[in-house]
Design an enzyme around this catalytic site. Structure first.
Site, PDB file in Angstrom:
ATOM      1  CG  HIS A  10     -26.455  13.643  20.574  1.00 52.50           C
ATOM      2  ND1 HIS A  10     -27.625  14.239  20.943  1.00 52.50           N
ATOM      3  CD2 HIS A  10     -25.905  14.438  19.614  1.00 52.50           C
ATOM      4  CE1 HIS A  10     -27.785  15.356  20.235  1.00 52.50           C
ATOM      5  NE2 HIS A  10     -26.757  15.503  19.426  1.00 52.50           N
ATOM      6  CG  ASP A  26     -28.354   7.795  18.502  1.00 51.62           C
ATOM      7  OD1 ASP A  26     -28.694   7.951  17.313  1.00 51.62           O
ATOM      8  OD2 ASP A  26     -27.954   8.722  19.229  1.00 51.62           O
ATOM      9  CD  GLN A  63     -23.302  11.751  13.744  1.00 47.23           C
ATOM     10  OE1 GLN A  63     -22.626  11.696  12.722  1.00 47.23           O
ATOM     11  NE2 GLN A  63     -24.008  12.828  14.055  1.00 47.23           N
ATOM     12  CE  LYS A  69     -27.516  13.987  13.216  1.00 49.09           C
ATOM     13  NZ  LYS A  69     -26.883  15.292  13.353  1.00 49.09           N
ATOM     14  CB  CYS A 127     -25.380  17.583  21.578  1.00 44.27           C
ATOM     15  SG  CYS A 127     -26.093  19.050  20.860  1.00 44.27           S
TER      16      CYS A 127
END
Lengths: 147, 415
Positions: B132, B209, B212, B235, B373
């Protein structure tokens, strides 16, 4: 001299046409149809210089100044955007720079296409309108400088 | 309660879960909302909304400072979220949990503090081709400032990281490996444990990261042995504006401060300021109190639902959606990794993703279109963007049937 209807009159026509549709599907079917019928822009115009910035879909716009009026041609890789462009061209192409600069283009809201005016990265209509108006402004300033 | 528990033993009662999300009752363009944009943000259960209202209605006060009852209650609730996050990701201590505005700010915090102190000219930072922008740009800025080099792990046609190439990129020059746990654009789950082990063997640190992955996968930062792990509340069924930075305690302690201001200080004189202990050292100014407090309600919701149940349900949705989508004429799924979270990205020949998205919205179906993104990844696949459907715990098989029907209608309109 100019037999073309005023911007407000054409906007009114479009609003009246859209009032006949009673579903979103019908509206979009019509817009898609307009998009398909918009003549494609000649390849030599499909260059980065003519790209409208801020569109998720690619949009190319060119303008021409003839006898005090501005004429637009545009294209997109999105058929819905092409349909919207087709309406903007119908309203603005052939009008005077002053009229274009002052146009409110309320018809976009009135036909329920406000989604396409939202300030999101994916919506290019607002960028299109800005670009069309900035062409008009540029021609006006250029004209003022040379006369 | 007994019936809910009984059904949970068999799996997950999606219909009783749906009742906890008031927004799922709304209509869009006259049609029932089918929300399939969960990788962008998840909807919020009533308990989260209640927690926000309850804070503002009953104990709104600034945290950590006041001696009055409201301040005490607000502080307790605020710090209770830190404990809940610690448990959620299995961190060793609560001091390792830093509240930020989101994953993006968490990554920037590491880049600006740890990065500026530890990255020198000639050093290398490794990211992957599927990152991302949030996990690309902060490292680009840092590398430019420090004359360091950004190296990119390539991705294969299925959208999987090419692990052998990653191993080849690792060298004594590598100071940091920053990769996503799961891809927002393709759904790919990266082999983070192997990535971390290889980096550590080579002497590099690792930032994962988890934006997600946190809502979908079991997260154990100690088992991963990860140095930094970031994710966002919004999220994970929580409010927007709250992010988490997990860092190993010794690393966070050695890091310079990020923002200067209140809360992060121990003592201020005009000659010198001494900084507060972890985690407050990195939390300057009044934090996002209400949203942070309400985030705990989201984590409680996940714990009660059971992460295994959520994962199983989402895998079923992913499997079903993938099979159904493959039968749509002209449709091509982008990202066919073996391990995926519940994200399906696709393109349909001769049709613009944006047009598909607009027409699906007409049917009340919310999907994401565009480059997600992750522009370098889109260039890798030679496409301007995709249509992305991403599923959460409250989505149903019927909604996927709705998506497929919507797509058939869309294709008919566009062709």
């Amino acid at each position: 001299m100019n037999h073309q209807n005023t911007i407000a009159a054409i906007e009114k026509e479009i609003v009246a046409e859209f009032s006949l549709f009673d579903s979103w599907d019908d509206k979009y079917e019509y817009i898609i149809d307009l998009g398909k019928r918009l003549p494609p822009l000649e390849l030599q115009h499909k260059i980065d210089e003519n790209r409208v910035k801020g569109c998720q879909s690619a949009v190319w716009l060119v303008a021409e100044y003839r006898d005090g009026h501005i004429f637009y041609k545009a294209d997109s890789d999105s058929v819905i955007v092409k349909g919207l462009i087709s309406m903007l061209i119908r309203v603005l192409s052939g009008q005077s720079a002053d009229d274009i600069i002052q146009a409110n283009l309320d018809f976009i809201r009135e036909i329920g296409m406000t989604t396409h005016l939202a300030q999101t990265r994916s919506n290019g209509l607002l960028a299109m309108v800005r670009q069309m108006k900035s062409f008009a402004l540029a021609y006006k300033l250029k004209n003022a400088a040379t006369t | 309660m007994i019936t809910a528990k009984a059904s949970l033993q068999k799996g997950l009662d999606v219909y009783s879960i749906r009742q906890q999300f008031p927004i799922l009752n709304r209509k869009v363009k006259g049609k029932p909302l089918v929300y399939l944009d969960n990788a962008a943000t998840t909807q919020k259960p009533q308990v989260v909304i209640d927690a926000l209202v309850n804070y503002y209605g009953n104990y709104n006060a600034n945290v950590h400072r006041g001696i009055h009852t409201l301040a005490e209650e607000a502080t307790q609730a605020f710090e209770a979220t830190r404990d809940a996050v610690q448990q959620f990701i299995h961190a060793a201590s609560r001091e390792e949990i830093i509240f930020t505005r989101g994953s993006t700010e968490s990554i920037n915090l590491v880049a600006y503090t740890w990065g500026r102190k530890n990255i020198q000219a000639g050093d290398e930072i490794i990211i992957s081709h599927m990152e991302h922008h949030s996990n690309i740009v902060p490292w680009q800025i840092l590398c430019e400032e420090k004359s360091a080099t950004l190296k990119v792990i390539p991705v294969n046609d299925a959208g999987e990281m090419i692990f052998e190439d990653y191993l080849k990129l690792l060298s004594p020059k590598t100071k940091l490996v920053a990769v996503m746990h799961a891809s927002n654009a393709l759904g790919t789950i990266n082999p983070v444990k192997q990535i971390i082990d290889a980096a550590h063997k080579s002497g590099a640190m690792v930032l994962i990261d988890g934006a997600q992955s946190a809502a979908h996968l079991y997260i154990d930062v100690r088992q991963m042995d990860v140095d930094f792990f970031v994710f966002s509340s919004h999220k994970v069924y929580g409010p927007t504006g709250v992010g988490i930075l997990y860092g190993k305690k010794n690393i966070l302690e050695a890091m310079p401060v990020f923002h200067g201001g209140g809360e992060m200080i121990k003592e201020v004189t005009f000659e010198k300021t001494t900084y507060n202990d972890l985690p407050y050292k990195f939390e300057a100014g009044t934090p996002n109190i209400a949203d942070t407090i309400a985030f705990k309600a989201a984590l409680d919701f996940i714990n009660e639902t059971g992460k295994d149940n959520i994962r199983r349900h989402e895998e079923e949705l992913l499997h079903y959606a993938t099979n159904q989508l493959q039968q749509v004429p002209g449709l091509k799924i982008i990202g066919t990794a073996k391990d995926k979270v519940s994200v399906v990205s696709f393109v349909i020949s001769k049709m613009h993703p944006q047009d598909i998205g607009i027409l699906l919205d007409n049917s009340g179906i919310a999907v994401r279109t565009g480059h997600h993104c992750a522009q370098p990844l889109m260039y890798r696949f030679g496409i301007p963007g995709t249509v992305r459907a991403s599923f959460a715990v409250y989505n149903t098989i019927e909604e996927i049937d709705g998506l497929i029907a919507g797509l058939h209608k869309t294709i008919k309109m566009l062709s």
